[in-house]
Motif scaffolding. Structure first.
Motif, PDB file in Angstrom:
ATOM      1  N   ILE A 174      44.515  -4.546   4.709  1.00 52.28           N
ATOM      2  CA  ILE A 174      45.241  -3.322   4.350  1.00 52.28           C
ATOM      3  C   ILE A 174      45.200  -2.326   5.511  1.00 52.28           C
ATOM      4  N   ALA A 175      44.038  -2.246   6.187  1.00 50.84           N
ATOM      5  CA  ALA A 175      43.912  -1.368   7.361  1.00 50.84           C
ATOM      6  C   ALA A 175      44.878  -1.814   8.462  1.00 50.84           C
ATOM      7  N   GLN A 176      44.999  -3.131   8.635  1.00 42.54           N
ATOM      8  CA  GLN A 176      45.926  -3.694   9.631  1.00 42.54           C
ATOM      9  C   GLN A 176      47.374  -3.352   9.275  1.00 42.54           C
ATOM     10  N   ALA A 177      47.696  -3.400   7.990  1.00 41.46           N
ATOM     11  CA  ALA A 177      49.050  -3.070   7.532  1.00 41.46           C
ATOM     12  C   ALA A 177      49.390  -1.617   7.847  1.00 41.46           C
ATOM     13  N   LYS A 178      48.448  -0.723   7.616  1.00 44.50           N
ATOM     14  CA  LYS A 178      48.671   0.698   7.908  1.00 44.50           C
ATOM     15  C   LYS A 178      48.881   0.913   9.399  1.00 44.50           C
ATOM     16  N   LYS A 179      48.098   0.189  10.206  1.00 39.31           N
ATOM     17  CA  LYS A 179      48.171   0.325  11.658  1.00 39.31           C
ATOM     18  C   LYS A 179      49.520  -0.169  12.190  1.00 39.31           C
ATOM     19  N   THR A 180      50.052  -1.228  11.577  1.00 42.67           N
ATOM     20  CA  THR A 180      51.288  -1.854  12.084  1.00 42.67           C
ATOM     21  C   THR A 180      52.541  -1.440  11.313  1.00 42.67           C
ATOM     22  N   GLY A 181      52.402  -0.513  10.370  1.00 41.92           N
ATOM     23  CA  GLY A 181      53.567   0.005   9.647  1.00 41.92           C
ATOM     24  C   GLY A 181      54.109  -0.903   8.564  1.00 41.92           C
ATOM     25  N   LYS A 182      53.296  -1.859   8.091  1.00 39.12           N
ATOM     26  CA  LYS A 182      53.738  -2.732   6.992  1.00 39.12           C
ATOM     27  C   LYS A 182      53.654  -1.957   5.672  1.00 39.12           C
ATOM     28  N   LYS A 183      54.706  -2.007   4.895  1.00 38.13           N
ATOM     29  CA  LYS A 183      54.776  -1.210   3.675  1.00 38.13           C
ATOM     30  C   LYS A 183      54.284  -1.947   2.424  1.00 38.13           C
ATOM     31  N   ILE A 184      54.208  -3.282   2.515  1.00 37.17           N
ATOM     32  CA  ILE A 184      53.749  -4.076   1.362  1.00 37.17           C
ATOM     33  C   ILE A 184      52.712  -5.086   1.826  1.00 37.17           C
ATOM     34  N   VAL A 185      51.584  -5.137   1.104  1.00 39.42           N
ATOM     35  CA  VAL A 185      50.536  -6.118   1.388  1.00 39.42           C
ATOM     36  C   VAL A 185      50.413  -7.038   0.173  1.00 39.42           C
ATOM     37  N   ILE A 186      50.541  -8.342   0.404  1.00 39.17           N
ATOM     38  CA  ILE A 186      50.359  -9.316  -0.684  1.00 39.17           C
ATOM     39  C   ILE A 186      49.054 -10.062  -0.431  1.00 39.17           C
ATOM     40  N   VAL A 187      48.113  -9.927  -1.359  1.00 38.90           N
ATOM     41  CA  VAL A 187      46.789 -10.528  -1.201  1.00 38.90           C
ATOM     42  C   VAL A 187      46.720 -11.832  -1.991  1.00 38.90           C
ATOM     43  N   ASP A 188      46.607 -12.950  -1.274  1.00 39.00           N
ATOM     44  CA  ASP A 188      46.498 -14.270  -1.912  1.00 39.00           C
ATOM     45  C   ASP A 188      45.025 -14.568  -2.134  1.00 39.00           C
ATOM     46  N   THR A 189      44.613 -14.684  -3.386  1.00 37.91           N
ATOM     47  CA  THR A 189      43.203 -14.927  -3.708  1.00 37.91           C
ATOM     48  C   THR A 189      42.964 -16.391  -4.028  1.00 37.91           C
ATOM     49  N   ALA A 190      41.693 -16.745  -4.135  1.00 36.33           N
ATOM     50  CA  ALA A 190      41.331 -18.127  -4.452  1.00 36.33           C
ATOM     51  C   ALA A 190      41.688 -18.453  -5.895  1.00 36.33           C
ATOM     52  N   GLY A 191      42.136 -19.687  -6.124  1.00 31.86           N
ATOM     53  CA  GLY A 191      42.348 -20.155  -7.491  1.00 31.86           C
ATOM     54  C   GLY A 191      41.002 -20.286  -8.161  1.00 31.86           C
ATOM     55  N   ARG A 192      40.931 -19.893  -9.413  1.00 32.45           N
ATOM     56  CA  ARG A 192      39.629 -19.943 -10.086  1.00 32.45           C
ATOM     57  C   ARG A 192      39.795 -20.403 -11.521  1.00 32.45           C
ATOM     58  N   LEU A 193      38.741 -20.963 -12.071  1.00 31.70           N
ATOM     59  CA  LEU A 193      38.740 -21.371 -13.466  1.00 31.70           C
ATOM     60  C   LEU A 193      38.307 -20.182 -14.293  1.00 31.70           C
ATOM     61  N   ALA A 194      38.923 -20.007 -15.458  1.00 38.19           N
ATOM     62  CA  ALA A 194      38.605 -18.862 -16.308  1.00 38.19           C
ATOM     63  C   ALA A 194      37.144 -18.883 -16.756  1.00 38.19           C
ATOM     64  N   VAL A 195      36.548 -20.086 -16.790  1.00 35.29           N
ATOM     65  CA  VAL A 195      35.165 -20.211 -17.256  1.00 35.29           C
ATOM     66  C   VAL A 195      34.146 -19.943 -16.143  1.00 35.29           C
ATOM     67  N   ASP A 196      34.638 -19.796 -14.901  1.00 34.26           N
ATOM     68  CA  ASP A 196      33.742 -19.556 -13.765  1.00 34.26           C
ATOM     69  C   ASP A 196      33.491 -18.057 -13.645  1.00 34.26           C
ATOM     70  N   ASP A 197      32.383 -17.606 -14.226  1.00 30.00           N
ATOM     71  CA  ASP A 197      32.124 -16.174 -14.327  1.00 30.00           C
ATOM     72  C   ASP A 197      31.975 -15.502 -12.962  1.00 30.00           C
TER      73      ASP A 197
END
Length: 441
Positions: A174-197
């Protein structure tokens, strides 16, 4: 897309008999068949019962107009109830903020990373500056996959391959996006199982710290009732803003996906129908209901055509048609325009009545390959002037393209018919224009 459900609902509605009025007697078996069709398509039983109870209540005692059959009236009522089940109206994503942060969540193998690339591509085409942030620190090659997708669509990817702290990576991104003028950041997270607390706690922490403007839950439409249960669990932990249905092009009953809106009370915002980066659409409940009922989706078809439409190319083609100079190079150009619009079978399913006709027919982009091979086996002069192609030339073209002379003959015949139709339509346009000018005088 929902082929099996479409066929069963069509069959159920056709059982409705009688004229003048829909009564308890003539609608009972039809409602039962509709409920069975929904349940067999994996719609949650409670949801299916609520939907069919609503259909029955609306249908009973409804007068049938002379010009409308009971089946047609019931189709209208079923359309209304399915539309309501899926949310009623299309819901937009929230991309306010500087930058706006979109957090992508979902199960392992749900198509989450691919969707991330598709969403970036869609937003970029709208003229927005996008940065992808790779926060899947667990799956081997996940970062590489996102980088490949980013390169495909021309969107920068921020990654820290050695860092195993997803929150830190996201914050740095997000800091990099602000520095480079990117207006939208899409964060791809790890796939997880609902039972994995532990994993669920990690994404909860990401949402709490990043305060995203939009949190999307990506779910594989082919996973049946598990999709509904997982959506419920994720929503309890994340309180996400919307759902993304992936793999809707697969051979699936798909009804579970329709239950999600009713169970978690969150809108379905996007659907994904293939691997290509442009195979993503906004979810319109009314249009999806139309498609399920075999009524087509002409509005979406027109929108896709407009997206792929090249005005300069269209003007060039029109000039050639007017001069009767439309050749095979122009035909290839038109095929490319069609392929840009998306999955061929999916597109044809948007034409009213075609969905049922194509149920067991295999139609994909490869369907164009024999045609393209034939055209590319012609000489430049033959492509420019198809009238040159005599019997011996057809034999050479068939041999060069790996097809039969009959296939070449069929293409030539279809092409000539198309040229005549274009010429006729062009003359009609000219006649109308002339008539309009006369009326204005």
């Amino acid at each position: 897309m929902f082929d099996s459900l479409s066929v069963k609902l069509d069959r159920a509605i056709k059982t409705l008999k009688g004229q003048g009025k829909i009564s308890e007697i003539n609608v009972a078996s039809t409602i039962k068949e509709i409920r069975r069709a929904l349940v067999e398509a994996d719609v949650n039983y409670k949801v299916a019962k609520e939907v069919t109870d609503g259909i029955k209540e609306k249908a009973l005692g409804r007068d049938v107009l002379i010009a409308v059959s009971p089946g047609q009236l019931l189709t209208k009522i079923v359309h209304e109830e399915l539309t309501s089940l899926m949310g009623g109206s299309q819901a937009d994503i929230n991309i306010t903020g500087d930058p706006a942060v979109i957090l992508i969540s979902g199960l392992q193998g749900s198509g989450k990373t691919t969707f991330t690339g598709k969403l970036a591509n869609r937003l970029k085409k709208q003229g927005r500056q996008v940065l992808l942030v790779a926060c899947d620190i667990y799956r081997p090659a996940a970062i590489d996959q996102l980088k490949v997708l980013g390169e495909q669509v021309g969107v920068e990817v921020y990654a820290e391959p050695e860092n195993k702290n997803a929150l830190q990576i996201a914050q740095n991104g997000i800091a990099q996006a602000k520095k480079t003028g990117k207006k939208i950041v899409i964060v791809d997270t790890a796939g997880r199982l609902a039972v994995d607390d532990q994993m669920m706690a990690e994404i909860e922490g990401l949402k709490k710290s990043l305060k995203p403007t939009e949190t999307l839950f990506v779910v594989d439409s082919m996973t049946g009732q598990d999709a509904v249960n997982t959506a419920k669990t994720f929503n309890e932990r994340l309180n996400f803003d919307g759902v993304v249905l992936t793999k809707l092009d697969g051979d699936t009953r798909g009804g579970a996906a329709l239950s999600i809106r009713a169970v978690v009370d969150k809108p379905i915002k996007f659907i994904s129908t293939g691997e290509k980066m442009d195979a993503i659409d906004l979810f319109h409940p009314d249009r999806m209901a139309q498609r399920i009922l075999g009524m087509g989706d002409v509005v979406s078809l027109v929108e896709k055509a407009q997206e792929a439409f090249d005005q300069q190319e269209a003007d060039r083609i029109n000039k050639k048609i007017r001069k009767n100079q439309f050749g095979f190079d122009d035909f290839l150009s038109q095929i490319d325009q069609i392929k840009k619009m998306g999955n061929i079978k999916d597109l044809m399913g948007m034409i009213p009545g075609m969905g049922k006709a194509l149920k067991d027919v295999d139609v994909d982009d490869d369907s164009f390959k024999p045609i393209e091979a034939i055209i590319k086996s012609m000489t430049p002069k033959e492509r420019e002037n198809p009238d040159l192609i005599n019997g011996s030339r057809r034999q050479r073209i068939a041999k060069g393209s790996g097809t039969s002379v009959q296939e070449v003959n069929n293409l030539m015949k279809q092409f000539e018919q198309m040229r005549k139709m274009m010429k006729t339509m062009n003359k009609m346009g000219g006649a109308k224009a002339a008539l309009g000018n006369m009326m204005r005088r």
